[in-house]
Design an enzyme around this catalytic site. Structure first.
Site, PDB file in Angstrom:
ATOM      1  N   MET A   1       0.856  -1.193   0.000  1.00  0.00           N
ATOM      2  CA  MET A   1       0.000   0.000   0.000  1.00  0.00           C
ATOM      3  C   MET A   1       0.895   1.247   0.000  1.00  0.00           C
ATOM      4  O   MET A   1       0.468   2.329   0.396  1.00  0.00           O
ATOM      5  CB  MET A   1      -0.942  -0.017   1.200  1.00  0.00           C
ATOM      6  CG  MET A   1      -1.909  -1.207   1.132  1.00  0.00           C
ATOM      7  SD  MET A   1      -3.469  -0.954   1.990  1.00  0.00           S
ATOM      8  CE  MET A   1      -2.902  -0.742   3.644  1.00  0.00           C
ATOM      9  N   GLY A   2       2.157   1.075  -0.408  1.00  0.00           N
ATOM     10  CA  GLY A   2       3.057   2.223  -0.508  1.00  0.00           C
ATOM     11  C   GLY A   2       3.612   2.636   0.844  1.00  0.00           C
ATOM     12  O   GLY A   2       3.603   1.854   1.794  1.00  0.00           O
TER      13      GLY A   2
ATOM     14  N   GLY B   1      10.995  -2.887   5.735  1.00  0.00           N
ATOM     15  CA  GLY B   1      10.261  -4.163   5.701  1.00  0.00           C
ATOM     16  C   GLY B   1       9.891  -4.519   4.267  1.00  0.00           C
ATOM     17  O   GLY B   1      10.128  -5.636   3.802  1.00  0.00           O
ATOM     18  N   HIS B   2       9.334  -3.529   3.547  1.00  0.00           N
ATOM     19  CA  HIS B   2       8.998  -3.769   2.135  1.00  0.00           C
ATOM     20  C   HIS B   2      10.269  -4.062   1.335  1.00  0.00           C
ATOM     21  O   HIS B   2      10.278  -4.940   0.465  1.00  0.00           O
ATOM     22  CB  HIS B   2       8.334  -2.531   1.512  1.00  0.00           C
ATOM     23  CG  HIS B   2       7.013  -2.164   2.106  1.00  0.00           C
ATOM     24  ND1 HIS B   2       6.819  -1.026   2.846  1.00  0.00           N
ATOM     25  CD2 HIS B   2       5.811  -2.788   2.050  1.00  0.00           C
ATOM     26  CE1 HIS B   2       5.551  -0.957   3.215  1.00  0.00           C
ATOM     27  NE2 HIS B   2       4.924  -2.013   2.766  1.00  0.00           N
TER      28      HIS B   2
ATOM     29  N   SER C   1       4.343   1.214   7.883  1.00  0.00           N
ATOM     30  CA  SER C   1       4.041   2.508   7.253  1.00  0.00           C
ATOM     31  C   SER C   1       3.373   3.431   8.271  1.00  0.00           C
ATOM     32  O   SER C   1       3.498   4.646   8.196  1.00  0.00           O
ATOM     33  CB  SER C   1       3.102   2.322   6.067  1.00  0.00           C
ATOM     34  OG  SER C   1       3.673   1.397   5.175  1.00  0.00           O
TER      35      SER C   1
HETATM   36  O1  PAF Z   1      -0.203  -5.672   3.770  1.00  0.00           O
HETATM   37  C1  PAF Z   1      -0.603  -4.774   3.013  1.00  0.00           C
HETATM   38  O2  PAF Z   1       0.075  -3.771   2.792  1.00  0.00           O
HETATM   39  C2  PAF Z   1      -1.978  -4.910   2.368  1.00  0.00           C
HETATM   40  O3  PAF Z   1      -2.880  -5.510   3.213  1.00  0.00           O
HETATM   41  C3  PAF Z   1      -1.927  -5.620   0.998  1.00  0.00           C
HETATM   42  C4  PAF Z   1      -1.489  -7.062   1.131  1.00  0.00           C
HETATM   43  C5  PAF Z   1      -0.997  -4.882   0.070  1.00  0.00           C
HETATM   44  C6  PAF Z   1      -3.328  -5.620   0.377  1.00  0.00           C
HETATM   45  O4  PAF Z   1      -3.806  -4.329   0.180  1.00  0.00           O
END
Ligand code: PAF
Length: 284
Positions: free
Chosen positions: A30-31, A36-37, A194
Site C-alpha cells: 500500500m506504498g 520491511g517492504h 508505514s
Molecule cells: O499488507 C498490506 O500492505 C496490504 O494488506 C496488501 C497485502 C498490500 C493488500 O492491500
C-alpha cells in the site's frame, strides 16, 4: 522501470513475461515503503526473473474512514526507491481503475472458515474480505510465480495462504507460492510499519516497549503458562503511559485459534500508541 496505471497494461506486460517463460515475483503493497517492504522486494528480485510491485491503498480493506484518509501516500518517493531496487514494473492504479462502483459499494464476502473471526478480523470486521478481494484481483492480473508478504501481518499471511491453498474460489491460484518474510525491526526493536510515519519522535520511543515486552515474553514462557504470560504482556505494555493494548492473543500458528500450549504458538498484539494502531507478533 515502468509505472503502470491500468489493469489492461498490467495483464499485457505480465502475459508477455509468462509467454517468454519468465518467473514473476510479486510484492503487493500500500506504498509508504520502508525497510520491511525493501526486504520483500530484494527477495522477489533475487528469486525471480521479473519483479512486479503494486502500490495501492485499498479502500475496501479499511473499516475506518479516518484511517483510510490518513494512510500515508508517497508514490513519487516510493517509485524512486523501487527503481533503485531493480523492480521492473510498478502497478499504481486509482480505486476507480481497480473496482467498479458496485464493487466499491457492496462488500466482497469470502468464507475463511473462522480464520477471520479472531484478532484483526474480530476488531476490524470486513478487513480481510477487502484484503482477499484486492490480493485475488492482483493475482489474477499479475499471475505471479511467487508472492511475498511480511510476517508482521501474521493473520493476513495465514489468510492469503488459505485463499491460495484451500480455496475452490480460484483454482488458477493454486500454483502460486506464498512466501512469508520475517519482521524487519528498527534498531530499537520497533517493528517497521508505514503507520510509524504517523508517530511523533516521543511516541516512537514509547512504542519500543511493545517489542520489548514481546521479546521478554520468550523468557517468561520458559517458566509460566500461556494465560499467565499473555496477561503479563498486556499489563507490561499497559503500564507505559501512552500505550493501550487492544488485544494480545496467543494462538496456534495454523488455525489462529487461542491455544494453551507453547508448541506452534504465536503471540499477536495490537496496541494504540496515541491514535496510531500498531501491530506486532512473536513466535514462541
Ligand atoms: O499488507 C498490506 O500492505 C496490504 O494488506 C496488501 C497485502 C498490500 C493488500 O492491500
Amino acid at each position: 522501470m515502468q509505472i503502470i496505471t491500468t489493469k489492461s497494461e498490467l495483464t499485457r506486460q505480465s502475459a508477455a513475461c509468462l509467454r517468454q517463460g519468465k518467473t514473476i515475483g510479486f510484492v503487493p503493497t500500500m506504498g509508504a515503503l520502508h525497510e520491511g517492504h525493501v526486504s520483500l522486494i530484494r527477495r522477489a528480485c533475487s528469486e525471480n526473473e521479473v519483479c512486479f510491485v503494486s502500490v495501492f491503498v485499498n479502500p475496501t480493506q479499511f473499516n475506518n474512514a479516518e484511517d483510510l484518509q490518513k494512510y500515508p501516500r508517497t508514490l513519487e518517493k516510493d517509485a524512486q526507491l523501487l527503481a533503485s531496487l531493480g523492480v521492473h514494473f510498478v502497478f499504481a492504479p486509482t480505486p476507480e481503475e481497480m473496482y467498479s462502483a458496485e464493487e466499491m459499494a457492496v462488500p466482497f464476502v469470502f468464507d475463511f472458515e473462522g480464520l477471520d473471526k479472531v484478532m484483526e478480523g474480530k476488531m476490524r470486521p470486513g478487513h480481510f474480505n477487502g484484503v482477499v478481494q484486492v490480493v485475488s484481483r492482483l493475482f489474477e492480473l499479475v499471475r505471479p510465480t511467487r508472492a511475498y508478504f511480511g510476517e508482521k501481518d501474521f493473520q493476513q499471511l495465514a489468510i492469503i495462504r488459505y485463499m491460495v491453498e484451500r480455496s475452490a474460489m480460484a483454482p488458477q491460484f493454486q500454483g502460486i507460492q506464498i512466501i512469508g518474510c520475517p519482521i524487519v525491526r528498527e534498531p530499537s526493536g520497533l517493528a517497521m510499519s508505514s503507520r510509524n510515519e504517523r508517530l511523533s519522535v516521543a511516541e516512537k520511543q514509547t512504542a519500543v516497549a511493545i517489542s520489548q515486552a514481546l521479546i521478554s515474553s520468550l523468557e517468561w514462557a520458559k517458566s509460566a503458562d500461556v494465560a499467565t504470560v499473555q496477561q503479563r504482556v498486556i499489563d507490561t505494555i499497559n503500564a507505559i503511559e501512552g500505550l493501550e493494548v487492544e488485544y494480545y492473543d496467543i494462538v496456534d500458528k495454523d488455525t489462529l485459534q487461542p491455544t494453551d500450549k507453547w508448541q506452534n504458538a504465536v503471540g499477536c498484539v495490537t496496541v494504540f500508541c496515541g491514535s496510531v494502531r500498531l501491530i506486532d507478533n512473536i513466535q514462541y
